[in-house]
Motif scaffolding. Structure first.
Motif, PDB file in Angstrom:
ATOM      1  N   GLU A 145       0.841  -1.194   0.000  1.00 39.29           N
ATOM      2  CA  GLU A 145       0.000   0.000   0.000  1.00 39.29           C
ATOM      3  C   GLU A 145       0.877   1.246   0.000  1.00 39.29           C
ATOM      4  OE1 GLU A 145      -3.819   1.755   2.542  1.00 39.29           O
ATOM      5  OE2 GLU A 145      -2.835  -0.105   3.121  1.00 39.29           O
ATOM      6  N   VAL A 146       0.502   2.234  -0.801  1.00 44.18           N
ATOM      7  CA  VAL A 146       1.276   3.464  -0.933  1.00 44.18           C
ATOM      8  C   VAL A 146       0.451   4.628  -0.395  1.00 44.18           C
ATOM      9  CG1 VAL A 146       2.439   5.044  -2.520  1.00 44.18           C
ATOM     10  CG2 VAL A 146       2.479   2.571  -2.949  1.00 44.18           C
ATOM     11  N   TYR A 147       1.098   5.458   0.431  1.00 43.97           N
ATOM     12  CA  TYR A 147       0.445   6.644   0.978  1.00 43.97           C
ATOM     13  C   TYR A 147       1.111   7.888   0.389  1.00 43.97           C
ATOM     14  CZ  TYR A 147      -1.913   3.829   4.530  1.00 43.97           C
ATOM     15  OH  TYR A 147      -2.704   2.917   5.174  1.00 43.97           O
ATOM     16  N   ARG A 148       0.283   8.846   0.021  1.00 43.70           N
ATOM     17  CA  ARG A 148       0.755  10.147  -0.465  1.00 43.70           C
ATOM     18  C   ARG A 148       0.056  11.254   0.315  1.00 43.70           C
ATOM     19  NH1 ARG A 148       0.424   6.895  -5.070  1.00 43.70           N
ATOM     20  NH2 ARG A 148       2.294   6.897  -6.396  1.00 43.70           N
ATOM     21  N   VAL A 149       0.728  12.386   0.483  1.00 42.39           N
ATOM     22  CA  VAL A 149       0.169  13.459   1.311  1.00 42.39           C
ATOM     23  C   VAL A 149       0.329  14.819   0.640  1.00 42.39           C
ATOM     24  CG1 VAL A 149       0.458  12.305   3.538  1.00 42.39           C
ATOM     25  CG2 VAL A 149       2.364  13.594   2.579  1.00 42.39           C
ATOM     26  N   LEU A 150      -0.652  15.657   0.884  1.00 44.86           N
ATOM     27  CA  LEU A 150      -0.634  17.077   0.549  1.00 44.86           C
ATOM     28  C   LEU A 150      -1.048  17.846   1.797  1.00 44.86           C
ATOM     29  CD1 LEU A 150      -2.470  16.950  -2.896  1.00 44.86           C
ATOM     30  CD2 LEU A 150      -0.080  17.603  -2.571  1.00 44.86           C
ATOM     31  N   GLU A 151      -0.904  19.152   1.771  1.00 44.39           N
ATOM     32  CA  GLU A 151      -1.285  19.935   2.957  1.00 44.39           C
ATOM     33  C   GLU A 151      -1.938  21.244   2.554  1.00 44.39           C
ATOM     34  OE1 GLU A 151       0.735  22.091   6.877  1.00 44.39           O
ATOM     35  OE2 GLU A 151       1.811  20.473   5.841  1.00 44.39           O
ATOM     36  N   ASP A 152      -2.987  21.617   3.313  1.00 46.35           N
ATOM     37  CA  ASP A 152      -3.573  22.948   3.222  1.00 46.35           C
ATOM     38  C   ASP A 152      -4.097  23.311   4.609  1.00 46.35           C
ATOM     39  OD1 ASP A 152      -5.871  21.463   3.423  1.00 46.35           O
ATOM     40  OD2 ASP A 152      -6.687  22.013   1.473  1.00 46.35           O
ATOM     41  N   VAL A 153      -5.104  24.167   4.713  1.00 41.81           N
ATOM     42  CA  VAL A 153      -5.621  24.584   6.022  1.00 41.81           C
ATOM     43  C   VAL A 153      -7.118  24.321   6.083  1.00 41.81           C
ATOM     44  CG1 VAL A 153      -3.837  26.308   6.393  1.00 41.81           C
ATOM     45  CG2 VAL A 153      -5.970  26.956   5.251  1.00 41.81           C
ATOM     46  N   HIS A 154      -7.608  24.211   7.310  1.00 42.53           N
ATOM     47  CA  HIS A 154      -9.021  23.960   7.554  1.00 42.53           C
ATOM     48  C   HIS A 154      -9.464  24.880   8.691  1.00 42.53           C
ATOM     49  CE1 HIS A 154     -12.665  21.372   7.529  1.00 42.53           C
ATOM     50  NE2 HIS A 154     -12.711  21.665   8.814  1.00 42.53           N
ATOM     51  N   HIS A 174      -3.772  10.228   0.615  1.00 46.95           N
ATOM     52  CA  HIS A 174      -4.290   9.268  -0.368  1.00 46.95           C
ATOM     53  C   HIS A 174      -3.661   7.910  -0.098  1.00 46.95           C
ATOM     54  CE1 HIS A 174      -4.676   6.999  -4.149  1.00 46.95           C
ATOM     55  NE2 HIS A 174      -5.814   7.656  -4.266  1.00 46.95           N
ATOM     56  N   SER A 175      -4.509   6.901   0.022  1.00 50.19           N
ATOM     57  CA  SER A 175      -4.072   5.529   0.269  1.00 50.19           C
ATOM     58  C   SER A 175      -4.510   4.655  -0.896  1.00 50.19           C
ATOM     59  CB  SER A 175      -4.676   5.003   1.579  1.00 50.19           C
ATOM     60  OG  SER A 175      -4.636   3.592   1.630  1.00 50.19           O
ATOM     61  N   THR A 176      -3.561   3.971  -1.527  1.00 47.62           N
ATOM     62  CA  THR A 176      -3.931   3.067  -2.626  1.00 47.62           C
ATOM     63  C   THR A 176      -4.748   1.895  -2.103  1.00 47.62           C
ATOM     64  OG1 THR A 176      -1.808   1.905  -2.370  1.00 47.62           O
ATOM     65  CG2 THR A 176      -1.915   3.685  -4.013  1.00 47.62           C
ATOM     66  N   GLY A 177      -4.495   1.465  -0.880  1.00 50.39           N
ATOM     67  CA  GLY A 177      -5.277   0.378  -0.290  1.00 50.39           C
ATOM     68  C   GLY A 177      -6.723   0.787  -0.078  1.00 50.39           C
ATOM     69  N   ASN A 178      -6.919   2.004   0.466  1.00 56.59           N
ATOM     70  CA  ASN A 178      -8.283   2.506   0.644  1.00 56.59           C
ATOM     71  C   ASN A 178      -8.989   2.658  -0.691  1.00 56.59           C
ATOM     72  OD1 ASN A 178      -7.769   2.605   3.328  1.00 56.59           O
ATOM     73  ND2 ASN A 178      -7.938   4.816   3.555  1.00 56.59           N
ATOM     74  N   ALA A 179      -8.251   3.138  -1.695  1.00 59.65           N
ATOM     75  CA  ALA A 179      -8.860   3.323  -3.012  1.00 59.65           C
ATOM     76  C   ALA A 179      -9.320   1.990  -3.592  1.00 59.65           C
ATOM     77  CB  ALA A 179      -7.855   3.996  -3.948  1.00 59.65           C
ATOM     78  N   ARG A 180      -8.482   0.969  -3.489  1.00 60.09           N
ATOM     79  CA  ARG A 180      -8.873  -0.344  -3.995  1.00 60.09           C
ATOM     80  C   ARG A 180     -10.087  -0.878  -3.237  1.00 60.09           C
ATOM     81  NH1 ARG A 180      -3.208  -1.243  -4.207  1.00 60.09           N
ATOM     82  NH2 ARG A 180      -3.300  -2.224  -2.140  1.00 60.09           N
TER      83      ARG A 180
END
Length: 409
Positions: A145-154, A174-180
């Motif tokens: 499983e591959v995880y990717r990250v971005l950042e902004d504000v909330h 973003h998780s490829t495992g979750n996406a699948r």
């Protein structure tokens, strides 16, 4: 924190102990009173270090702040991090944590982040995180499983104009495992809905679905049951003889939009970039699984519930006893894993002899059938071993079957 729902009125309670009350139970049994328990574990092996029993109606955040202060005093540290679930994210809760200077990470509730936000993200802009779940260790790199990250504000605003507006870091993961998993689940829902719709289409105008109203009612049931309301498009027709018919299809644009957000979720945190990078926020959030697994043991093998006690003081005592049992349970698991060395796996725990990481539950399952032969004047007591895996476990625990420890004291 977790909750245990209880049957009974509990009208006569000892005021010196946590009260059994109505609250917000994790099992959603709002018709039952409950008592709550909090647990803190170490990162090394998930060893329970701290526990508290709370009133059934106690506010979770207020108790967490008190627990954090107690842990600070115990560990003589100031850098504590609270990792919670999405129920933590509300304006009053965030305000309380910021006022108490308790750093936290929690997933943003799904309703707080519109799908349009995720759909507008470019996966190519996200950074890959050097992390692999335990279940993927040992697999080829292309299957992990591959995880990717971005950042902004909330921003989180209160209900009143006078409430302060809190701005938090938002880590978009973003998780490829979750996406699948989401794609597989959606495909199953669509397939089951299509099967039911085809059956309805064939039966339209017949004995059971002879009117447009009956067809429409059935369509509503199918859409709700399989959760395809957003993408299902239907038309009820009428032929020359006045018999109703059905035409249907799934809206591909809607399905494409759903696929665009697959695998994405958001984490909110009060940690500053100096305290943790975007990648480090995700890694620290993943540490939550350690304490979650101990709650699974607390409610599973050790079976804290159901509770068959009439007095709240005895309920508090029982939870403490089970906490102590959990402490022993976890120490044994950690010692076995440490003795195994870097590979952390062993064979013989399952019938197929596959290599797995030993859990406390499996260790106790295999040791449960051990018996001891009492000593005599001419021979010492001996632990009787009937399976090879038992000898291996005793060796890992540093126990000599010819000299049981409890007899050495």
């Amino acid at each position: 924190m977790t909750s245990m729902s209880l049957f009974g009125a509990y009208e006569d309670q000892d005021e010196a102990f946590p009260q059994v009350k109505y609250g917000h139970p994790k099992d959603r049994r709002v018709d039952l009173k409950q008592v709550q328990a909090g647990l803190a574990v170490s990162g090394d092996g998930g060893i329970p270090l701290f526990h508290r029993v709370y009133d059934g109606g106690a506010g979770e955040v207020a108790q967490v702040v008190g627990a954090m202060n107690a842990l600070r005093k115990m560990a003589d540290r100031r850098d504590f991090l609270l990792v919670a679930d999405s129920k933590l994210v509300s304006h009053p809760n965030v305000t309380a944590l910021l006022d108490a200077k308790v750093a936290f990470i929690a997933p943003a509730p799904a309703a707080k982040v519109p799908d349009e936000v995720y759909a507008g993200l470019d996966l190519e802009d996200a950074r890959v995180v050097d992390y692999a779940p335990d279940r993927d260790k040992g697999k080829p790199a292309d299957r992990q499983e591959v995880y990717r990250v971005l950042e902004d504000v909330h921003t989180i605003a209160g209900r009143r104009k006078s409430d302060p507006v809190h701005t938090l870091r938002r880590i978009l993961v973003h998780s490829t495992g979750n996406a699948r998993g989401q794609q597989t689940a959606r495909a199953k829902r669509l397939a089951r809905a299509a099967e039911d719709l085809d059956k309805l289409q064939r039966g339209a105008g017949g004995r059971f679905y002879g009117t447009a109203e009956k067809i429409a009612a059935r369509i509503g049931v199918i859409a709700r049951t399989h959760r395809v309301e957003n993408c299902l498009r239907t038309t009820i027709t009428t032929d020359e003889a006045g018999r109703p018919g059905l035409e249907w299809h799934f809206d591909q644009e809607v399905l494409d939009a759903q696929e665009a957000v697959d695998g994405w979720y958001a984490l909110l945190t009060s940690l500053t970039p100096d305290q943790a990078t975007t990648e480090q926020v995700l890694l620290r959030y993943k540490g939550q699984v350690v304490v979650e697994r101990r709650y699974h043991d607390f409610k599973g093998p050790l079976a804290v519930a159901p509770v068959f006690l009439q007095h709240n003081r005895r309920i508090a005592a029982l939870i403490t006893v089970i906490y102590l049992a959990l402490l022993v349970f976890c120490l044994i698991e950690r010692q076995v894993r440490q003795a195994l060395g870097p590979e952390l796996t062993m064979r013989g725990l399952y019938p197929d002899n596959r290599a797995v990481r030993p859990t406390g539950r499996m260790i106790f399952y295999h040791l449960a059938s051990l018996m001891i032969r009492p000593g005599t004047a001419t021979s010492p007591p001996v632990v009787l071993i009937n399976r090879g895996v038992q000898a291996h476990l005793l060796e890992l625990l540093g126990i000599d079957e010819t000299r049981p420890r409890w007899l050495e004291t």
